[in-house]
Design an enzyme around this catalytic site. Structure first.
Site, PDB file in Angstrom:
ATOM      1  N   LYS A 121      -7.701  -9.013  -0.828  1.00 19.44           N
ATOM      2  CA  LYS A 121      -6.828  -7.956  -0.288  1.00 19.44           C
ATOM      3  C   LYS A 121      -6.608  -6.886  -1.366  1.00 19.44           C
ATOM      4  O   LYS A 121      -6.628  -5.686  -1.093  1.00 19.44           O
ATOM      5  CB  LYS A 121      -5.497  -8.563   0.172  1.00 19.44           C
ATOM      6  N   GLU A 156       0.442   2.405  -0.208  1.00 18.35           N
ATOM      7  CA  GLU A 156       1.044   1.393  -1.109  1.00 18.35           C
ATOM      8  C   GLU A 156       1.248   1.992  -2.496  1.00 18.35           C
ATOM      9  O   GLU A 156       0.305   2.472  -3.139  1.00 18.35           O
ATOM     10  CB  GLU A 156       0.139   0.157  -1.176  1.00 18.35           C
ATOM     11  N   ASP A 178     -15.397   4.351   8.418  1.00 20.93           N
ATOM     12  CA  ASP A 178     -14.730   3.424   9.335  1.00 20.93           C
ATOM     13  C   ASP A 178     -14.261   2.196   8.549  1.00 20.93           C
ATOM     14  O   ASP A 178     -15.042   1.284   8.276  1.00 20.93           O
ATOM     15  CB  ASP A 178     -15.748   3.049  10.430  1.00 20.93           C
ATOM     16  N   HIS A 221       5.002  -3.024 -10.034  1.00 20.06           N
ATOM     17  CA  HIS A 221       5.194  -2.726  -8.614  1.00 20.06           C
ATOM     18  C   HIS A 221       6.573  -2.137  -8.357  1.00 20.06           C
ATOM     19  O   HIS A 221       6.714  -1.159  -7.641  1.00 20.06           O
ATOM     20  CB  HIS A 221       5.063  -4.019  -7.793  1.00 20.06           C
TER      21      HIS A 221
END
Ligand code: MEV
Length: 435
Positions: free
Chosen positions: A277, A85, A293, A390
């Site tokens: 998130k 991202e 992991d 962004h």
């Protein structure tokens, strides 16, 4: 036409690719060539990657970036991040710089205990089971010695095993609930091996005990839990509210709006999920870069976010007596030995970059990455909005979609320094300079 295949795993890598491209691809040559482009020319290195999993056909790249200037408990770190991202590494670096100028991050490990359970069904008298468990508990632990001896020498091992009656939740359901200390290992193999041994010893001794002639015990499964609320780390930042003043926004106003945003994520799950998130953008990137992991970490952290019965923000804020304090508490079962840590050359590289942290130190670094990411996101959201930053970062992705040349890219970068980036604005710009 698609078709079924048997014995796929026994084919060679090239045979597998041939079958795939013949079965699914119109451009067989290009599809094969693309996979080969991503093979490593170093045959040994490629073999290592081939053998990580079954049916490997090629390597799947993610960028590995770094975010420097993270001041954590007085030490500077450059944090490695594997993530696709576009804005994440830039946001982490910005937050690192912001807090470096305001005293840096402070972290504390609040616990390191991990959990594993033997799930079983029992039809019989509970008092018999309880007294049987008390009698054989030391033997169960003793039977695990061949597995636990080395870990014990280093100070870890099985901390306790409890018999838990879960029949209120599910008829005839009981557990052996184990707590473990696995030091610098993530511990999955250690815990699962102990649990399988415990289950076997438990069942054998049960079957041999006359008290249970009329009873029945069936082991369902033995497995660690990825929910580790007592393997917990805190990362925090704080500074006088006045020091938050930046780019014409008063510290007091910023702190109040920021605190409001966190308060919303404490009560509104729709917002909390997106909020968390953003935290996971930082956490997963470091977890992946350090060969841990990330699915286990994700599952454990989201369960922790729901521990009070409502899915909530993992970060918290207080503004008291002129001091802004922002912190995160998260469960993190990570390892710095075993698994990929000694196997994947880039993971080894990341460990050297981090100056060879032990598991507790890595927990702290990862928590900081999550807190920093959340600070950057909520700061943007409550001030400029995120799209400005962004889309600037996304510009390169759009340019690459249109196969922009080096010159076109540099013209676009100059142009969009002073113009808002939107997908159509970039398309128009490219068309204009090309015509
Ligand atoms: C995007 O990947 C993450 C954010 O949506 C997080 C947030 O909203 O807090 C910006």
């Amino acid at each position: 036409m698609t078709q079924k295949i048997s014995g796929f795993s026994r084919l060679s890598k090239l045979e597998k690719i041939n079958w795939l491209t013949q079965t699914y691809f119109s451009g067989k040559e290009e599809a094969t060539q693309l996979l080969k482009t991503y093979w490593n020319s170093d045959k040994k290195l490629q073999q290592l990657h081939d053998e990580f999993i079954e049916n490997t056909v090629t390597n799947y790249y993610l960028p590995l970036g770094v975010a420097p200037n993270f001041l954590i408990n007085g030490t500077y770190y450059t944090i490695p991040m594997a993530i696709e991202e576009s804005s994440v590494v830039a946001a982490a670096s910005k937050a690192a710089k912001f807090w470096e100028e305001r005293g840096g991050f402070k972290t504390t490990v609040l616990g390191t205990t991990k959990i594993g359970q033997v799930h079983f069904m029992y039809h019989g008298d509970l008092d018999h089971l309880n007294s049987f468990f008390i009698d054989i508990k030391p033997t169960l632990i003793e039977d695990c010695k061949p597995i636990t001896a080395n870990m014990e020498k280093r100070g870890g091992g099985i901390l306790d095993i409890e018999l838990v009656d879960k029949t209120d939740a599910l008829a005839n359901y009981y557990q052996l609930h184990g707590t473990f200390e696995t030091l610098d290992a993530m511990g999955a193999n250690f815990i699962n091996s102990c649990l399988e041994q415990l289950a076997q010893s438990f069942k054998e001794r049960f079957d041999a005990d006359v008290r249970f002639r009329e009873s029945e015990l069936s082991i369902i499964m033995s497995i660690l839990s990825n929910y580790v609320p007592n393997c917990l780390v805190r990362a925090e930042v704080s500074c006088p509210v006045d020091e938050l003043t930046e780019k014409g926004i008063e510290g007091k106003e910023f702190a109040a709006k920021f605190a409001q945003a966190i308060a919303i994520a404490e009560v509104e799950p729709y917002r909390a999920v997106t909020h968390n998130k953003g935290i996971m953008n930082g956490i997963d990137a470091v977890v992946l870069a350090t060969g841990n992991d990330f699915r286990a970490i994700e599952a454990g952290i989201h369960a922790y976010a729901s521990k009070d019965g409502l899915y909530k923000s993992l970060t918290h804020v207080s503004v008291e007596k002129g001091i802004f304090r922002f912190w995160i508490d998260i469960p993190l079962a990570v390892g710095t030995v075993g698994g990929l840590t000694k196997l994947h050359p880039l993971v080894k590289w990341c460990f050297e970059l981090l100056q060879h942290p032990n598991a507790k130190e890595l927990m702290q670094i990862i928590a900081v990455a999550g807190l920093a990411q959340n600070f950057a996101a909520v700061k943007s959201l409550t001030t400029t909005g995120i799209q400005q930053g962004h889309m600037k970062m996304h510009l390169m992705n759009i340019l690459n979609q249109f196969e922009a040349t080096k010159t076109e890219k540099s013209q676009a970068i100059t142009h969009f320094k002073t113009h808002p980036v939107t997908h159509s604005a970039v398309v128009n710009f490219i068309e204009k300079i090309r015509s």
